[in-house]
Design a protein around this motif. Structure first.
Motif, short mmCIF file in Angstrom:
data_model
loop_
_atom_site.label_atom_id
_atom_site.label_comp_id
_atom_site.label_asym_id
_atom_site.label_seq_id
_atom_site.Cartn_x
_atom_site.Cartn_y
_atom_site.Cartn_z
N HIS A 36 14.74 4.60 -119.26
CA HIS A 36 14.75 4.61 -117.80
C HIS A 36 15.92 5.47 -117.33
CE1 HIS A 36 17.55 1.35 -118.86
NE2 HIS A 36 18.16 1.60 -117.72
N TRP A 37 15.92 5.78 -116.06
CA TRP A 37 17.01 6.56 -115.48
C TRP A 37 17.99 5.65 -114.77
CZ3 TRP A 37 18.05 11.86 -115.39
CH2 TRP A 37 17.11 12.67 -116.06
N ARG A 48 18.30 4.93 -122.99
CA ARG A 48 17.55 3.94 -123.76
C ARG A 48 18.48 2.76 -123.97
NH1 ARG A 48 15.91 7.84 -128.65
NH2 ARG A 48 17.78 8.90 -127.89
#
Length: 287
Positions: free
Chosen positions: A14-15, A23
């Protein structure tokens, strides 16, 4: 000899803001006691950013109850916080921020890296604070690569940078609230090395690049081997050139209650953290 307890793997990616593609190898919302005193391990990258005119990153946000440790391998990040601390970390540098009783900070790609772009790879680790220290004064340690001693491993196996704790009689520069070791290790292909890890500590070996084997168990990029707390030494073999982060810490054996950026020991403390933040008691980041 420590026995392997589990191999931890990333639960998707995800960011964080628009500057950190991560991660998460573990987080405090699962197995908090098993990984104590470590709360979270995010591996950012590897990722190649194009040049930009506006810095990417994460705007102002709060923390309370723990420390964040950011280790730069590629790319640059500039940090500012409500204690007045901050600076830019570059490859090899470490940012050790103590949120403790409350801090507000921001993290963006440095102006130079924003302009040029390029490869980006970092680790951010959250380290829990003992209950007695959770409301201590917030602070910031900017540790440059030159500050970090390097130990050559036996038989030309590689080298270890000692960020925190002790290795072969060499002490790392980071100040910690509880006994912690943090070693940044590079192993050469086919090297075999035995690491002496403290009896009773939570012990984790994170593979950032390459692949290693311990006994019959292997681990590759973005995987962590967690060992039982009993025993001491661990022997591992590098199946190729590999970069590892070795973490050990004395378990806190205290409750873990978390709500986003706040990690305390009770729900009441979490509610108070929210009240204090909303009341402006965490201070402000200077203009």
């Amino acid at each position: 000899m420590k026995k392997i307890e589990k191999v931890l793997q990333a639960q998707g990616g995800h960011w964080v803001g628009d500057g950190f593609p991560v991660r998460s190898l573990f987080s405090y919302d699962r197995e908090a006691q098993e990984n104590s005193p470590f709360l979270l391990f995010d591996y950012a990258g590897p990722y190649n950013f194009p040049p930009a005119t506006t810095p990417r990153g994460v705007g102002q946000h709060p923390h309370r109850g723990f420390e964040t440790v950011t280790i730069a391998y590629e790319g640059e990040v500039s940090h500012r916080d409500s204690t007045g601390g901050g600076g830019t970390i570059r490859p090899g540098d470490v940012q050790w921020m103590t949120a403790a009783g409350g801090i507000i900070h921001e993290e963006f790609h440095s102006p130079a890296f924003t302009k040029t772009g390029g490869p980006f790879r970092m680790v951010q680790l959250w380290v829990n604070l003992p209950q007695k220290d959770k409301m201590s004064k917030a602070g910031y340690q900017g540790i440059t690569s030159d500050d970090i001693p390097v130990v050559e491993l036996a038989n030309g196996a590689g080298k270890a940078r000692i960020i925190a704790g002790d290795f072969a009689g060499v002490h790392g520069p980071a100040r910690t609230f509880s006994p912690i070791n943090l070693w940044d290790v590079k192993l050469n292909r086919d090297a075999e090395v035995t690491l002496d890890l403290p009896e009773g500590h939570t012990a984790l070996i994170a593979v950032l690049t390459g692949h290693v084997t311990v006994g019959d168990t292997g681990a590759g990029e973005a995987e962590i081997i967690r060992f039982a707390r009993e025993g001491s030494d661990v022997t591992l073999r590098a199946d190729g050139d590999s970069q590892l982060l070795v973490l050990t810490g004395e378990p806190l054996n205290e409750p873990v209650f978390g709500y986003g950026p706040f990690v305390m020991t009770s729900e009441a403390e979490i509610r108070q953290a929210v009240i204090d933040f909303n009341s402006g008691r965490f201070g402000q980041v200077g203009a």
